[in-house]
Structure formats: C-alpha cells, structure tokens
Design an enzyme around this catalytic site. Sequence first.
Site, PDB file in Angstrom:
ATOM      1  N   CYS A   2      55.026  93.036  20.572  1.00 29.84           N
ATOM      2  CA  CYS A   2      56.326  93.331  19.984  1.00 29.84           C
ATOM      3  C   CYS A   2      56.438  94.780  19.512  1.00 29.84           C
ATOM      4  CB  CYS A   2      56.559  92.435  18.779  1.00 29.84           C
ATOM      5  SG  CYS A   2      56.371  90.700  19.117  1.00 29.84           S
ATOM      6  N   ARG A  27      54.890  98.456  25.694  1.00 34.48           N
ATOM      7  CA  ARG A  27      54.024  97.520  24.974  1.00 34.48           C
ATOM      8  C   ARG A  27      54.109  96.108  25.545  1.00 34.48           C
ATOM      9  NH1 ARG A  27      52.811  99.584  19.673  1.00 34.48           N
ATOM     10  NH2 ARG A  27      52.708  97.513  18.790  1.00 34.48           N
ATOM     11  N   TRP A  74      57.620  89.828  22.168  1.00 31.29           N
ATOM     12  CA  TRP A  74      56.684  89.240  23.145  1.00 31.29           C
ATOM     13  C   TRP A  74      56.380  87.852  22.599  1.00 31.29           C
ATOM     14  CZ3 TRP A  74      51.633  87.390  23.521  1.00 31.29           C
ATOM     15  CH2 TRP A  74      51.071  87.384  24.798  1.00 31.29           C
ATOM     16  N   ASN A 100      56.372  91.964  13.656  1.00 33.05           N
ATOM     17  CA  ASN A 100      55.287  91.890  14.644  1.00 33.05           C
ATOM     18  C   ASN A 100      54.141  91.145  13.985  1.00 33.05           C
ATOM     19  OD1 ASN A 100      56.842  93.598  16.115  1.00 33.05           O
ATOM     20  ND2 ASN A 100      55.407  95.321  16.090  1.00 33.05           N
ATOM     21  N   GLY A 101      53.482  90.279  14.744  1.00 36.54           N
ATOM     22  CA  GLY A 101      52.344  89.548  14.181  1.00 36.54           C
ATOM     23  C   GLY A 101      52.650  88.063  14.155  1.00 36.54           C
ATOM     24  N   GLU A 485      36.585  96.347  37.213  1.00 29.67           N
ATOM     25  CA  GLU A 485      37.772  97.101  36.803  1.00 29.67           C
ATOM     26  C   GLU A 485      38.772  97.193  37.966  1.00 29.67           C
ATOM     27  OE1 GLU A 485      39.100  97.911  34.196  1.00 29.67           O
ATOM     28  OE2 GLU A 485      40.396  99.603  34.581  1.00 29.67           O
ATOM     29  N   LYS A 489      42.554  95.740  37.795  1.00 28.59           N
ATOM     30  CA  LYS A 489      43.740  96.585  38.055  1.00 28.59           C
ATOM     31  C   LYS A 489      44.642  95.925  39.078  1.00 28.59           C
ATOM     32  CE  LYS A 489      43.689  98.538  35.448  1.00 28.59           C
ATOM     33  NZ  LYS A 489      42.816  98.768  34.341  1.00 28.59           N
ATOM     34  N   GLU A 492      46.379  92.598  37.720  1.00 27.46           N
ATOM     35  CA  GLU A 492      47.375  92.703  36.642  1.00 27.46           C
ATOM     36  C   GLU A 492      48.684  93.343  37.088  1.00 27.46           C
ATOM     37  OE1 GLU A 492      46.263  94.873  33.077  1.00 27.46           O
ATOM     38  OE2 GLU A 492      45.109  96.293  34.234  1.00 27.46           O
ATOM     39  N   HIS A 508      25.498  83.775  46.284  1.00 29.09           N
ATOM     40  CA  HIS A 508      25.344  82.577  45.443  1.00 29.09           C
ATOM     41  C   HIS A 508      26.654  81.816  45.300  1.00 29.09           C
ATOM     42  CE1 HIS A 508      21.254  83.677  44.449  1.00 29.09           C
ATOM     43  NE2 HIS A 508      21.687  84.906  44.204  1.00 29.09           N
ATOM     44  N   LYS A 607      50.793  95.888  26.194  1.00 24.26           N
ATOM     45  CA  LYS A 607      49.897  97.043  26.160  1.00 24.26           C
ATOM     46  C   LYS A 607      48.865  96.914  25.044  1.00 24.26           C
ATOM     47  CE  LYS A 607      48.329 101.019  27.418  1.00 24.26           C
ATOM     48  NZ  LYS A 607      47.456 101.010  28.596  1.00 24.26           N
TER      49      LYS A 607
HETATM   50  O1  M6R Z   1      43.744  98.674  23.640  1.00 25.10           O
HETATM   51  P1  M6R Z   1      42.497  98.029  24.116  1.00 25.10           P
HETATM   52  O2  M6R Z   1      41.632  98.937  24.920  1.00 25.10           O
HETATM   53  O3  M6R Z   1      41.708  97.369  23.023  1.00 25.10           O
HETATM   54  O4  M6R Z   1      42.983  96.874  25.084  1.00 25.10           O
HETATM   55  C1  M6R Z   1      42.101  95.977  25.682  1.00 25.10           C
HETATM   56  C2  M6R Z   1      42.767  95.239  26.808  1.00 25.10           C
HETATM   57  O5  M6R Z   1      43.859  94.511  26.352  1.00 25.10           O
HETATM   58  C3  M6R Z   1      43.235  96.201  27.915  1.00 25.10           C
HETATM   59  O6  M6R Z   1      42.189  96.984  28.402  1.00 25.10           O
HETATM   60  C4  M6R Z   1      43.859  95.416  29.091  1.00 25.10           C
HETATM   61  O7  M6R Z   1      42.875  94.652  29.723  1.00 25.10           O
HETATM   62  C5  M6R Z   1      44.556  96.374  30.065  1.00 25.10           C
HETATM   63  N1  M6R Z   1      45.824  95.846  30.451  1.00 25.10           N
HETATM   64  C6  M6R Z   1      43.770  96.604  31.293  1.00 25.10           C
HETATM   65  O8  M6R Z   1      44.423  97.429  32.204  1.00 25.10           O
END
Ligand code: M6R
Length: 612
Positions: A2, A27, A74, A100-101, A485, A489, A492, A508, A607
Amino acid sequence: MCGIVAYVGGQPAYPIVVKGLKRLEYRGYDSSGVALVDNGQLNIYKKKGKVTELENLMEGKDKSSTVGMGHTRWATHGEPNDRNAHPHPSNDHSIAIIHNGIIENYASIRQNLLGKGHQFVSDTDTEVLIHFIEEIRRETGQSLEASVRIALKEVVGAYAIVIMDQENPTQLIAARKGSPLVIGIGKDEFFFASDATPIVEYTKEVVYLDDYQVAVVSHGELTISDLDNLPAIPYIQTLELELEAIEKGGYDHFMLKEIFEQPRSIADSMRGRSNASEGTLQLGGLNHYMDKLAQAERIVIVACGTSWHAGLVAEYLFEELARINVEVEYASEFRYRNPVIGENDVVIAISQSGETADTLAAIEIAKQKGATIFGVCNVVGSSIARATHAGAYTHAGPEIGVASTKAFTAQVTVLTQIAIAVAKRKGVLQENIYRQLLIELETIPEKVQQLLENADKVKEIAFIFTYARNFIYLGRGLNFPVALEGALKLKEISYIHAEGYPAAEMKHGPIALIDEDMPVVFLATKDGSYDKIVSNIQEVKARKGRVIAIVTEGDELIPGMVDFVIEVPPVHEILVPLLSVIPLQLLSYYIAVMRGRNVDQPRNLAKSVTVE
Ligand code: M6R
C-alpha cells in the site's frame, strides 16, 4: 505494498496527491482512493484498478480542497474492490483514515463496536480502526489527536496512518509502527508519504517518523510526540534523492532503465570503498565491527526473494575467501523456528527496500538472542537500516521496477567487498589475490556496459522463446544462485513457470521434464566446475532439450554443443555473478514485453512486502 500520500498547505491537494499516488504505483496495488474536504464536507472517492480509473472518476468533481489524502491498496483483508479501497470514513463520516499495515486484533474491536451500533461497509481492518477512534472520541470527549493515541495503545499490529477531519481542514494526524512514513516540510505546506518519491519534487527537507510516534500538522505547525504525548524534536534530514532517479528517463520501463543503470550503480556501490591502485578497501559503516566479523564463528544471512539470492552468493564468498561458516535463511522461516543463535554469531540482513516485514522480524529475533546484526540495504533510513547495529548501504539509487535488478548487483558488489575485507582482516587472503580482486572489481562496470551493448542478441533469443510454457535454469557454485535469480525474474514478470536448480541436481528429478519443448538456460562460464557443467549440458542435449548457454567469451567448446550462446567477458570466478546475471535480467525483460506483460507492476506483486 500500500501507498500513502497526503498534503496540507496552500495549494489544491488533489493534483499533488494523485501525482504522488502514481509515483507510488511501483509498490504494487489493486485499488486507489482520495479524500478531500469541500465546503466543510468530507468527500471520499475510491476505485478498483489503476490510479487512472480514479482520475476518470474524479472528472468534473470539485478539486479545490487544500487538504487531501490518497492511498493505493494492496489487498489483505477483503478482496480488491471499490468498497474495500481506502480512505475509510468513520461511522458518522466526519473523519477518515488511510492505512498501511495490518491491525491484528481488529476482529475483537469490530465485535465490540458492532455492539455499540457501528455499521461497517467494508471487510477491512482499517475501517475498524477509524470507527474505534471515533468511538473513543465520542465516549471520552477527548480531542481527535488524544483519541488516536488512546486507540493506538490498544491495537496490535503494524500501521502507518494518516487521518483527516472535516471539522479541521488545516490538520492532518499521522502515526507509525512498523510501516514507514515520511513527512516532507515545504514552505507553509506539509506532505506525508510512504516513501520520499512523492515528496522529492516539492521539498528535500524530510522527517522520518519513528515507531510509536504521532505527527500532527495543524495551522502550518508540525509537532511530533509519542503515544504518551511526550514531545519529540523532529530530526529534519535532507533528501539526497534527485527527481530524475525516479523517472523513466526515456526508457519504456523502469526495469529496463534500472538494468541499463547497472554500470553506474555498481560503480556507486564501490565508490569511496575500494581503491585498487592504493590497495585499500574500507566500508565506513562496518569499520568498528571488522574484528567482530573476522572473529565470527558463524554468519547467518537473513533475507527474502532476490536479496536471499544475493545472500546465497555471499555464502560462497565468505566461505571461499574468509573461511567463515555461513548459513543463508529465508527470513520468513528463520523468524518462526526458534533458531539457535547467540552472541558469537553475526547476522547479515539483506534488503533492497529495508522494509520487508519478515526480514525485520528475523532481525528482532536475532537481536533478542544477543547476535550482532549488520544490514545491507538500499533505501537510506529504512526500518531495517535503523534496526541493525551497523551496515553498509548499497547506493544503487531508487529501484522502482518490482523485479529487482540493479539492487541485486549492488548487494552482491557490497557483499563481495565485505567478504574480501573480512578475509584480509583475518589474514586468510593472499596479498596477490586481494590485489587482483580489487583490480577486477573496478573492471566490472565496464564489463557490464559491454554486456548491455549486446542486449539485441538477448532480445532475438527472447523472441524465439516468447511462448515457452516452462524454463529451467541450471548453474553450479556461484552460478547456482544466479540460476535461481534468473528463474525468479522470468516467472515474476512474464508469468512463465521457471525453476532454478544446481546443475548436478537435475539428474535427481528435473531431468524427467526435459524434452524438445523445454528451454534450459545453463550458466556455463569458465570456472572450477566447467567440465562438470559441460557434462550436464550433454545430458540435456541427449534428451533434446533446447539449451541457451551463458559462456565466457572465447569459449570454443560449448557453442558447438548448444542452440544459443550469450557471451560474458572473462573475470575472476568470484565475480562472475555480477556479469552472468545481466543476460538473464534482459531475457526475462524482453520475454515479458513480448508477451505484453506489465513489466514494472506485475500482477499480485508488491515492491516492498510490509506484511507477512
Ligand atoms: O526489499 P527486499 O530486498 O527486502 O525485498 C525482498 C523481496 O521481496 C524481493 O527481492 C522480491 O523477491 C523481488 N520482487 C524480486 O525481484
């Protein structure tokens, strides 16, 4: 997650608020809303979907109010719809809140309020909070500000809130616990936001609210106090953020801009720290703790998502260079596991946003058990940066695209520097290797630039695989976290199912998936496990898998075995992740664009993940 924006001053609030909401879109959110006071009347407008939907709704409405607040939601409690969007009004519609929260004990408070005749129109915890404040004000006859304090002492959970009152349109009340809130101080005007991006174009003077603080702006005056109304002196900081850093600057997407910024962001993360010609390496924030790190029996790294992958890279680095035992933990698992941890352990928390709820909670647990905590954060002044004993900022600059790119390479750069510095302090790193690593580190920005200049080659490969349904990413050693990673990427932002594995694990189980429809990305740069990865490639080719290999420039063997090759410049194998990840970022970006995805704001993602 949010986003909060609020304004009170001499200008019409609506354009500032709505522009701020757009700045916070990165965000992640599913609905938005604004509250304004027109002719003494609190008006709330809310809409499911993007902020542009809200703007359409606002056409023709009175927007002259000089106080206003807006929110991007959100969903947590209740589905994303107009009703559940913020702001939420009180029962009598005289005050409103954005939040937020999560208020964890909202259900019992709601039950109690229902007994007192309150009627709720949403499914949210937030609506319960504003009714609760209203009820306290009614029952006690106290001011709104005092009622907010009483309510916040009763609630369990996390919050950043802003409250507006139609009776008092020069006033905004805000408070935080566990969710960030920053106040911008202009000339006779004040801005509130979840982070500095909506504020920076108006003022650089800001105050970051601390947990359990309440800020009140009234008649052009800002006061800050705690929940017991004990005053605090606002600590005014000057933002270093520039407006260009949060704009697309001619790129189609923030993600692409951020990928292409990496030569600069990696250089920034090293600036003032390592100097190859002088043979020096110092991380200011860690200076006083270098012995603690060098003597650590164990380093425990806590993080989530991409930051966790950076932690896995660091595991190899600390073990290889500094000979320290390292464990890398998902913060979300660590926090609920009663982990065995004590005073001789060092915990490193890695986070781009510095606001990830699980990572923050993991830090608190490790602290209670006596460990020393270091932070590797990007956002200056963030909650994690403040909760740790010491740390090193990554200096990557604002990362707006939800998919983390430049934050990852900056984290890896900083962690590499820390590992080298600790190894040196321990006396376990040969001088010639130390010097060589410093020299090679300085070449990384230029090598990343070289890779980016070949982005079109990656684009061509992306075109061929745009409609693949699955992907496998395989790597060994330092390239294993890079494989994870790369897969993250891709999934997501393109929504293609992708898995990363250590290459040797393939036999395996995952090898059962290999056929002519399965693209397999191999991280096959020249290092100690090169021969092994060549065998793994053969195993995939024998089963007709389609192989894209990331190889070291000049490799003469692998290009003859695979379907597609992307070259990376040669570099010391310790530093390979900083290069091998770049083509994977580009591959996922181009595939997502070709599939027509919303690259910067992928579905369901936020985010900074400020809830569990
Ligand atoms: O802000 P942070 O690095 O703590 O966030 C951790 C994850 O939420 C963040 O890396 C998320 O996996 C990204 N969307 C990856 O691209």
